[in-house]
Design a protein around this motif. Structure first.
Motif, mmCIF file in Angstrom:
data_model
loop_
_atom_site.group_PDB
_atom_site.id
_atom_site.type_symbol
_atom_site.label_atom_id
_atom_site.label_comp_id
_atom_site.label_asym_id
_atom_site.label_seq_id
_atom_site.Cartn_x
_atom_site.Cartn_y
_atom_site.Cartn_z
ATOM 1 N N GLN A 22 0.833 -1.198 0.000
ATOM 2 C CA GLN A 22 0.000 0.000 0.000
ATOM 3 C C GLN A 22 0.872 1.254 0.000
ATOM 4 O OE1 GLN A 22 -2.973 0.857 -0.474
ATOM 5 N NE2 GLN A 22 -3.468 2.707 0.701
ATOM 6 N N LYS A 23 1.960 1.249 0.766
ATOM 7 C CA LYS A 23 2.841 2.421 0.804
ATOM 8 C C LYS A 23 3.479 2.658 -0.560
ATOM 9 C CE LYS A 23 3.492 4.639 3.819
ATOM 10 N NZ LYS A 23 2.728 5.834 4.236
ATOM 11 N N LYS A 24 3.804 1.603 -1.262
ATOM 12 C CA LYS A 24 4.359 1.745 -2.612
ATOM 13 C C LYS A 24 3.330 2.396 -3.546
ATOM 14 C CE LYS A 24 7.364 -2.318 -2.257
ATOM 15 N NZ LYS A 24 7.625 -3.697 -2.757
ATOM 16 N N ALA A 25 2.088 1.979 -3.416
ATOM 17 C CA ALA A 25 1.031 2.550 -4.249
ATOM 18 C C ALA A 25 0.808 4.019 -3.891
ATOM 19 C CB ALA A 25 -0.267 1.753 -4.068
ATOM 20 N N GLU A 26 0.889 4.366 -2.610
ATOM 21 C CA GLU A 26 0.737 5.755 -2.193
ATOM 22 C C GLU A 26 1.850 6.617 -2.767
ATOM 23 O OE1 GLU A 26 0.542 5.701 2.036
ATOM 24 O OE2 GLU A 26 -1.523 4.949 2.102
ATOM 25 N N ALA A 27 3.055 6.044 -2.889
ATOM 26 C CA ALA A 27 4.180 6.769 -3.487
ATOM 27 C C ALA A 27 3.905 7.044 -4.968
ATOM 28 C CB ALA A 27 5.470 5.977 -3.319
ATOM 29 N N GLN A 28 3.255 6.099 -5.645
ATOM 30 C CA GLN A 28 2.874 6.309 -7.049
ATOM 31 C C GLN A 28 1.881 7.464 -7.175
ATOM 32 O OE1 GLN A 28 2.134 1.773 -7.767
ATOM 33 N NE2 GLN A 28 2.441 2.676 -9.789
ATOM 34 N N LEU A 29 0.923 7.523 -6.243
ATOM 35 C CA LEU A 29 -0.044 8.623 -6.251
ATOM 36 C C LEU A 29 0.661 9.961 -6.020
ATOM 37 C CD1 LEU A 29 -2.884 9.875 -6.234
ATOM 38 C CD2 LEU A 29 -3.054 9.267 -3.806
ATOM 39 N N ALA A 30 1.588 9.990 -5.060
ATOM 40 C CA ALA A 30 2.320 11.230 -4.765
ATOM 41 C C ALA A 30 3.105 11.695 -5.979
ATOM 42 C CB ALA A 30 3.237 11.012 -3.569
ATOM 43 N N GLN A 31 3.701 10.745 -6.686
ATOM 44 C CA GLN A 31 4.458 11.090 -7.891
ATOM 45 C C GLN A 31 3.532 11.679 -8.948
ATOM 46 O OE1 GLN A 31 6.546 7.738 -9.553
ATOM 47 N NE2 GLN A 31 7.708 8.984 -11.023
ATOM 48 N N TRP A 32 2.350 11.099 -9.102
ATOM 49 C CA TRP A 32 1.383 11.612 -10.082
ATOM 50 C C TRP A 32 0.943 13.017 -9.690
ATOM 51 C CZ3 TRP A 32 -3.537 13.512 -10.178
ATOM 52 C CH2 TRP A 32 -4.174 13.576 -11.440
ATOM 53 N N CYS A 33 0.706 13.242 -8.406
ATOM 54 C CA CYS A 33 0.232 14.549 -7.946
ATOM 55 C C CYS A 33 1.250 15.653 -8.218
ATOM 56 C CB CYS A 33 -0.076 14.492 -6.456
ATOM 57 S SG CYS A 33 -1.565 13.531 -6.035
ATOM 58 N N LEU A 34 2.524 15.325 -8.178
ATOM 59 C CA LEU A 34 3.576 16.324 -8.369
ATOM 60 C C LEU A 34 3.961 16.512 -9.832
ATOM 61 C CD1 LEU A 34 5.897 15.350 -5.383
ATOM 62 C CD2 LEU A 34 4.355 17.325 -5.525
ATOM 63 N N ALA A 35 3.387 15.712 -10.718
ATOM 64 C CA ALA A 35 3.822 15.712 -12.118
ATOM 65 C C ALA A 35 3.509 17.016 -12.822
ATOM 66 C CB ALA A 35 3.190 14.543 -12.857
ATOM 67 N N THR A 36 2.364 17.610 -12.576
ATOM 68 C CA THR A 36 1.957 18.855 -13.257
ATOM 69 C C THR A 36 1.204 19.756 -12.291
ATOM 70 O OG1 THR A 36 -0.212 18.052 -13.964
ATOM 71 C CG2 THR A 36 1.673 17.537 -15.408
ATOM 72 N N PRO A 37 1.142 21.045 -12.593
ATOM 73 C CA PRO A 37 0.353 21.951 -11.743
ATOM 74 C C PRO A 37 -1.124 21.541 -11.678
ATOM 75 C CG PRO A 37 1.832 23.198 -13.140
ATOM 76 C CD PRO A 37 1.908 21.785 -13.608
ATOM 77 N N ALA A 38 -1.650 21.074 -12.811
ATOM 78 C CA ALA A 38 -3.054 20.626 -12.825
ATOM 79 C C ALA A 38 -3.251 19.455 -11.891
ATOM 80 C CB ALA A 38 -3.484 20.253 -14.242
ATOM 81 N N ASN A 39 -2.266 18.524 -11.886
ATOM 82 C CA ASN A 39 -2.365 17.366 -10.992
ATOM 83 C C ASN A 39 -2.292 17.793 -9.536
ATOM 84 O OD1 ASN A 39 -2.411 15.919 -13.343
ATOM 85 N ND2 ASN A 39 -0.572 14.695 -12.918
ATOM 86 N N ARG A 40 -1.386 18.764 -9.242
ATOM 87 C CA ARG A 40 -1.252 19.222 -7.850
ATOM 88 C C ARG A 40 -2.562 19.823 -7.345
ATOM 89 N NH1 ARG A 40 4.053 20.463 -9.597
ATOM 90 N NH2 ARG A 40 3.491 22.586 -10.226
ATOM 91 N N LYS A 41 -3.255 20.503 -8.246
ATOM 92 C CA LYS A 41 -4.531 21.108 -7.875
ATOM 93 C C LYS A 41 -5.573 20.046 -7.560
ATOM 94 C CE LYS A 41 -7.844 24.615 -9.414
ATOM 95 N NZ LYS A 41 -8.207 25.542 -10.516
#
Length: 382
Positions: free
Chosen positions: A360-379
């Motif tokens: 689960q922690k590995k999957a959460e890291a994938q989500l965090a990476q996606w969130c930081l990928a673009t300004p739209a994602n961060r929003k």
């Protein structure tokens, strides 16, 4: 013919015998008169029979397809053929219910008549009335919509705006559950059974007539799914499964993940683990439109029974009215040993299911990476 003429002449002189001629002419006239009487009588009888038949038919049914005037008729949800006939008769659309019943019996499409408002004509043949009810062009599209995933307060506000029925009247009407035939196993909360869908606005909207449609649809879905029986077979009370369905409705991005999410939550309940549903946390702190929550929202200071991070078991009631797919998933969870899930792409809804906390922690890291990928994602992750 020659013998006939000889009989009319004197055999000695060969002259016409007036008396015999008269007898013959008189006989012929009598025959002709008799035929005239018979023919005239037959025509008279035929006319009378025809008129009687027309009178009989028009006594049951109107004959002019054009009718007299426009009229709007409301066909309620689940109306039977007999009920429809009674409504048309009351509006003077048809002359007798019997005429409509006869027309309906000869047309299997009568089952396709939808509920709603229809623009019809008064004093038309029953067959014409049936055809008009089956034509979508005659249905008045005056609708209101209940969206999936809304909490009760949002639903009532939306209904009040779209139907012009005061919100306080809607709240009061919900208290009379017997009027809507709702299942006895429902809990005390009014959340969870105003079924999301699009409905036709009644001709004269009242709190009861507006709520009757989504609550009636909820009753129908519960029956179609054999909800109570299947919940008991699953080992849960039907109200608990409805609560589960409401959480699934808010937690799941994709249809194919619903049954898997259901399994995650059932597995956690079986192991005595807290559900840790952010959707229930959002409900507890009155957040709408998002299920993202903060550490403070999930912390011990939040004493709400809907804080499923701090409390084990299901919350005390639904957090929304689930759609049919969520209810089906709650009744039929997928097979699996997952205890965790997390979306790793908020655009596609791609979700990772895990059996261990490490995964689960590995999957959460994938989500965090996606969130930081673009300004739209961060929003979107804010």
């Amino acid at each position: 013919m020659a013998n006939l003429f000889r009989e009319l002449r004197d055999p000695e002189t060969g002259r016409w015998v007036p008396k015999e001629v008269w007898y013959r002419v008189r006989g012929a006239i009598a025959v002709l008169l008799s035929l005239g009487v018979l023919l005239g009588g037959g025509w008279f009888v035929y006319g009378k029979v025809r008129d009687a038949w027309i009178d009989y038919r028009t006594a049951e049914d109107y004959i002019d397809p054009a009718g007299v005037a426009d009229v709007v008729v409301e066909i309620p949800q689940g109306a039977s053929t007999n009920k429809i006939a009674d409504l048309l008769l009351a509006a003077d659309v048809i002359r007798t219910a019997k005429a409509f019943d006869r027309a309906a019996a000869s047309d299997s499409n009568v089952r396709k008549i939808q509920y709603g408002l229809y623009k019809l004509r008064t004093q038309i043949p029953a067959k014409t009335a049936l055809q008009m009810l089956l034509d979508p062009a005659n249905q008045i599209k005056n609708q209101f919509k209940i969206r999936e995933g809304l909490r009760l307060s949002e639903v009532l506000t939306s209904l009040a705006e779209s139907t012009k029925v005061p919100e306080k009247d809607l709240k009061a009407a919900l208290k009379n559950r017997k009027a809507f035939g709702l299942p006895s196993w429902l809990g005390s909360s009014d959340e969870g059974f105003i079924f999301p869908d699009t409905y036709n606005l009644p001709l004269k909207p009242t709190a009861t007539s507006v709520l009757k449609q989504p609550l009636g649809e909820f009753n129908k879905i519960v029956q179609d799914l054999a909800f109570e029986e299947r919940a008991n077979a699953l080992g849960y009370k039907p109200y608990d499964v409805l609560i589960m369905a409401s959480i699934i409705e808010r937690e799941v991005f994709r249809d194919e993940d619903r049954a898997k999410v259901a399994r995650v939550f059932y597995n956690r309940l079986a192991k005595g683990m807290p559900l840790q549903s952010d959707a229930t946390i959002a409900y507890s702190v009155n957040k709408t439109g998002t299920i993202w929550t903060s550490d403070a929202d999930r912390g011990k200071k939040n004493k709400s029974p809907y804080n499923t991070y701090q409390r084990k078991g299901l919350p005390p009631g639904p957090i929304t009215a689930p759609a049919k797919k969520a209810m089906e998933a709650a009744l039929n969870p997928a097979d699996g040993d997952w205890l965790y899930f997390v979306p790793i792409n908020l655009d596609t809804g791609e979700t990772v299911f895990s059996e261990t906390y490490a995964d689960q922690k590995k999957a959460e890291a994938q989500l965090a990476q996606w969130c930081l990928a673009t300004p739209a994602n961060r929003k979107k992750c804010a």
